[in-house]
Design an enzyme around this catalytic site. Sequence first.
Site, PDB file in Angstrom:
ATOM      1  N   LYS B 209     -17.765  82.421 -50.184  1.00  0.00           N
ATOM      2  CA  LYS B 209     -16.459  83.007 -49.906  1.00  0.00           C
ATOM      3  C   LYS B 209     -15.352  82.044 -50.343  1.00  0.00           C
ATOM      4  CE  LYS B 209     -15.573  84.386 -45.622  1.00  0.00           C
ATOM      5  NZ  LYS B 209     -15.502  85.341 -44.502  1.00  0.00           N
ATOM      6  N   GLU B 215     -23.185  72.604 -50.775  1.00  0.00           N
ATOM      7  CA  GLU B 215     -24.522  72.892 -51.298  1.00  0.00           C
ATOM      8  C   GLU B 215     -24.446  73.810 -52.516  1.00  0.00           C
ATOM      9  OE1 GLU B 215     -23.698  72.966 -48.106  1.00  0.00           O
ATOM     10  OE2 GLU B 215     -25.324  72.220 -46.835  1.00  0.00           O
ATOM     11  N   GLY B 268     -19.593  85.652 -43.054  1.00  0.00           N
ATOM     12  CA  GLY B 268     -20.803  85.448 -43.856  1.00  0.00           C
ATOM     13  C   GLY B 268     -22.040  86.085 -43.260  1.00  0.00           C
ATOM     14  N   ARG B 269     -22.291  85.857 -41.982  1.00  0.00           N
ATOM     15  CA  ARG B 269     -23.543  86.346 -41.388  1.00  0.00           C
ATOM     16  C   ARG B 269     -23.541  87.849 -41.163  1.00  0.00           C
ATOM     17  NH1 ARG B 269     -20.724  82.873 -38.182  1.00  0.00           N
ATOM     18  NH2 ARG B 269     -19.927  83.615 -36.193  1.00  0.00           N
ATOM     19  N   GLU B 355     -25.656  81.745 -34.474  1.00  0.00           N
ATOM     20  CA  GLU B 355     -24.363  81.245 -34.953  1.00  0.00           C
ATOM     21  C   GLU B 355     -23.212  82.025 -34.308  1.00  0.00           C
ATOM     22  OE1 GLU B 355     -23.035  81.296 -39.337  1.00  0.00           O
ATOM     23  OE2 GLU B 355     -23.338  79.174 -38.966  1.00  0.00           O
ATOM     24  N   HIS B 386     -52.126  85.405 -33.679  1.00  0.00           N
ATOM     25  CA  HIS B 386     -53.047  84.319 -34.001  1.00  0.00           C
ATOM     26  C   HIS B 386     -52.310  82.991 -34.121  1.00  0.00           C
ATOM     27  CE1 HIS B 386     -56.613  86.871 -34.918  1.00  0.00           C
ATOM     28  NE2 HIS B 386     -55.667  87.778 -35.051  1.00  0.00           N
ATOM     29  N   LYS B 501     -20.086  68.552 -40.748  1.00  0.00           N
ATOM     30  CA  LYS B 501     -19.497  68.531 -42.094  1.00  0.00           C
ATOM     31  C   LYS B 501     -18.586  67.316 -42.276  1.00  0.00           C
ATOM     32  CE  LYS B 501     -19.122  73.463 -43.193  1.00  0.00           C
ATOM     33  NZ  LYS B 501     -18.179  74.559 -43.464  1.00  0.00           N
TER      34      LYS B 501
END
Lengths: 544, 544
Positions: B209, B215, B268-269, B355, B386, B501
């Site tokens: 955005k 990253e 974003g999420r 978040e 399992h 950050k």
Amino acid sequence: MKQSTLTELPIWRKLSAQVLEMNRSENHLKHLIQHSERLTDFSIKTDKFLYDFSRQRVNGETMALLFDLAQERNLSAQFNNMISGTKVNLTENRAALHTASRNFSDQPLLMDGHDVMPEIRRIRADMKAFSEKVHNGNIVGTTGKAFEHIVVIGIGGSYLGTAFLSEALKAFSEKKMTLHYLANVDIHNFGQIVREIDPEKTLWIVISKSYTTAETAANEAQARAFMAGKGLSPKHHFVTVTAKGSPGDRPNSADMLASFHMFDFIGGRYSATSAVGGVPLSLFLGYDRFEHLLKGAESMDRHAAEAPIFQNAPLIAALISIWNNNFLGYPAQAIIPYAEPLCKLAPHVQQLNMESNGKSVSVTGEAVGVDTGGIIFGEPGTNAQHSFFQLAHQGRPFPIEFIGVVRPQFTQYPLTSKGVTNHQELWANLISQPHALAVGRDSDDPAKSFSGNRPSSTILLPDLSPESVGRLLSFYEAKTVYEAFIWGINPFDQFGVELGKKLASDIRSEMVHKNQNEAHAFENADPISRYYLNALFSRSITCY
Amino acid sequence: MKQSTLTELPIWRKLSAQVLEMNRSENHLKHLIQHSERLTDFSIKTDKFLYDFSRQRVNGETMALLFDLAQERNLSAQFNNMISGTKVNLTENRAALHTASRNFSDQPLLMDGHDVMPEIRRIRADMKAFSEKVHNGNIVGTTGKAFEHIVVIGIGGSYLGTAFLSEALKAFSEKKMTLHYLANVDIHNFGQIVREIDPEKTLWIVISKSYTTAETAANEAQARAFMAGKGLSPKHHFVTVTAKGSPGDRPNSADMLASFHMFDFIGGRYSATSAVGGVPLSLFLGYDRFEHLLKGAESMDRHAAEAPIFQNAPLIAALISIWNNNFLGYPAQAIIPYAEPLCKLAPHVQQLNMESNGKSVSVTGEAVGVDTGGIIFGEPGTNAQHSFFQLAHQGRPFPIEFIGVVRPQFTQYPLTSKGVTNHQELWANLISQPHALAVGRDSDDPAKSFSGNRPSSTILLPDLSPESVGRLLSFYEAKTVYEAFIWGINPFDQFGVELGKKLASDIRSEMVHKNQNEAHAFENADPISRYYLNALFSRSITCY
């Protein structure tokens, strides 16, 4: 063998009192980590492995008490009993000798007076010979083509450890083989894999100790029908890894290329270094790399067995787990490797630890009286920072195990952004996150305040070589059993999965009746289960 | 906007008292589920979606109290404020209009007096046109070859939702395109992907955005250098999805094939149905399937907004979350889809929920006073059985959301094992597990006893079509914001990631100095961080 109830132990009460001490404001992590010797005093460092617990909520007194607990529970003796073949799995009257699978000593290892090592060595030799024959083209498919796809059919302990290891070491796969995992009985798992493989070039490895696992049997049946439909002979495409004498142990059968043995003294979730991992990994990576992995695991086994308690990384990690879980009250723990190849470590340890230690009853059948295994989850960093770290910093706290790798597998990308390489950027975050969690930050704006005092450990590996990855695997196995030995529970059985299996068998019978007789109305099922059965068979949610 | 502190509310105290009632032995789930109307009374059923909470530890009185809580907190009004463009993201002074991205009505949707819908429709048309041109060969790479690999560069909200959806719908991918995700700044992520792609046939989609995410910037730089090294022009291989006016919004630039817009009013999420998911999914599945997905999400949005509270599936799911979390005291929740294609649902919801709701402060800046968001984790069933179900049955209890699919994507495998198809075997387990957890089983052998009374919900989808998957996506988004509205927190900001950050930026500066001057000794770093910096630069764990 009878141990005192944990909570009755004087040392347990002393640890409870120590919580009050650690909750005092001067023992906030932001103060503790200022001591210049903090890291030296609260870490175990060798050239192959760092376990740093300097940012856990402990001080010297806490550790002294935890070491007393370790002695009180005879941890070293229990571990050495395990690796020397004592039947520590009491409920199933078995040894737990996963460490034997990476034992390279010349010494015999007696179980019931019988040396188990010759057979383990023979299986290693079998795996080496088999994988070499596949790699050099002496073993090929029905139509003479070399194998390029391996599909591992197996679930739980016959899947997760191998998946972790193969993902971690994928960079070393030079054999031009693609590895697929068919674990879930869900037909989507099978359907997707057969879209991706070339059947003439596909080797199927069926892994099941008992060879009676429902999921694995159903998937093997699909795979055999699929291959037969392509005119390919099972004699050239199917291999099994199973217990001696199981229904799948048919090395010379007409429908089997080879069988490899696993042992009842190695539990599924501890079996990645046995033939369970060895057959697929030898094919995927080459046998030599698998043997290097074993040697890394062996070296950590020796450390776990021989290092004094105050220098013993997995033992201390287990003590910290108990401290965080039972005393500080954290019910969950995250594993965050700052290394994408370790992306399957958390799912593996989730099984290893939660299946081993999700128990309420001691080895001697009494209620443990305290919570045992916690919830394990995790994703690689930095991804996790952009996912659930909001909660880690400002929500409900949970301890984190960070993992870093000094030298990456890929070193040919020196390009920098903002003046640092990608690997340095990754480390900038690996270094900052545990620090931020520990120290926090005050702010006049409550929404921008960080309380800090959130504990974490950091593990460093020098690299992601097979040895280092083997060492990490063994570390988590040893940590898990040390936790169990403290609680006095049996980390090798899993009776908790039996009830679901029994009920599934009942429901399966209902389905079989319905498949045979469309009028069958599921009279035996409880009302809620009956609805679901009707939804499945009527192919509709609004079935009634 | 000021709300009362939660714990001061009379309804909160009544719910606390109700815990004692539900803890009485006659309210054990094994009794509650015997009522013949239990499922009817405790489920929301349409032909497209079932939400079954009959195996949650609630009775009619509990639900009546929870519905009172819903009214007290004005949940329906809060939700309708959100979808109609009110700036519900108070700390950032923004609307939260993710529902607009799948709004197909003809009505205007005003935000600050401006209709946002024309631009949303324009972007849909752009995605459709672009993906069609790629599919029909009008847009190709530098050397004229059709695209076969798509690499999405993005992290967190620019990655997890799309990864969930693309995995869920992979069976419908007929465009001969492989989708890769480059999220982690770890060079292993990049190094592995470039081993798997054919650069001439690769389209890179950079999603950010702000276009300042460290990253993503580092990975884009690697990708551009890699492509340049192959002599391929960025003008033919790079697309961006970013906010209007960001540094990446350069549709006519010489180094960009196209840019698509995302909006600051979609977090974003919550952005999987915007261009963030739309660009890669249109390419992977075809635009029409993406639009079907949007329509499924839209239908659940309408349900979430319009259904009365006692018939509203995501709202009730949120009430159950709060009940389990704050009253019954379960700190974690698992999501277990009995559907392999939903294997990335849990990681997506882990971000979405943790978040959004991992907060300690209300929208108005006061301490919430109770725990908020829990820990979300999960793996597909039967795999999870399992893995960690030992703990679910006999260890520390946690609520589970089971998900089943009536009609699978693959229907061409009618082979049976033990008299049932793979899909039936899967359902035998889906039906049995919630029942086993609820009822438990007594045994004289404590190790084989099951206490039961372990709560779960079950969601059924008729199929795994794009519509159904879109509905499920929207369900979890609505559930998440309803939880936040009950707690009175802001589910749209994430100030908790800022401290990490900031500290990473400081550490990065230390690294830049060291890159420029080998003698730099990291004097500014704290002692522990200094050790890690030295380990990285000396390439050794035992650096000092």
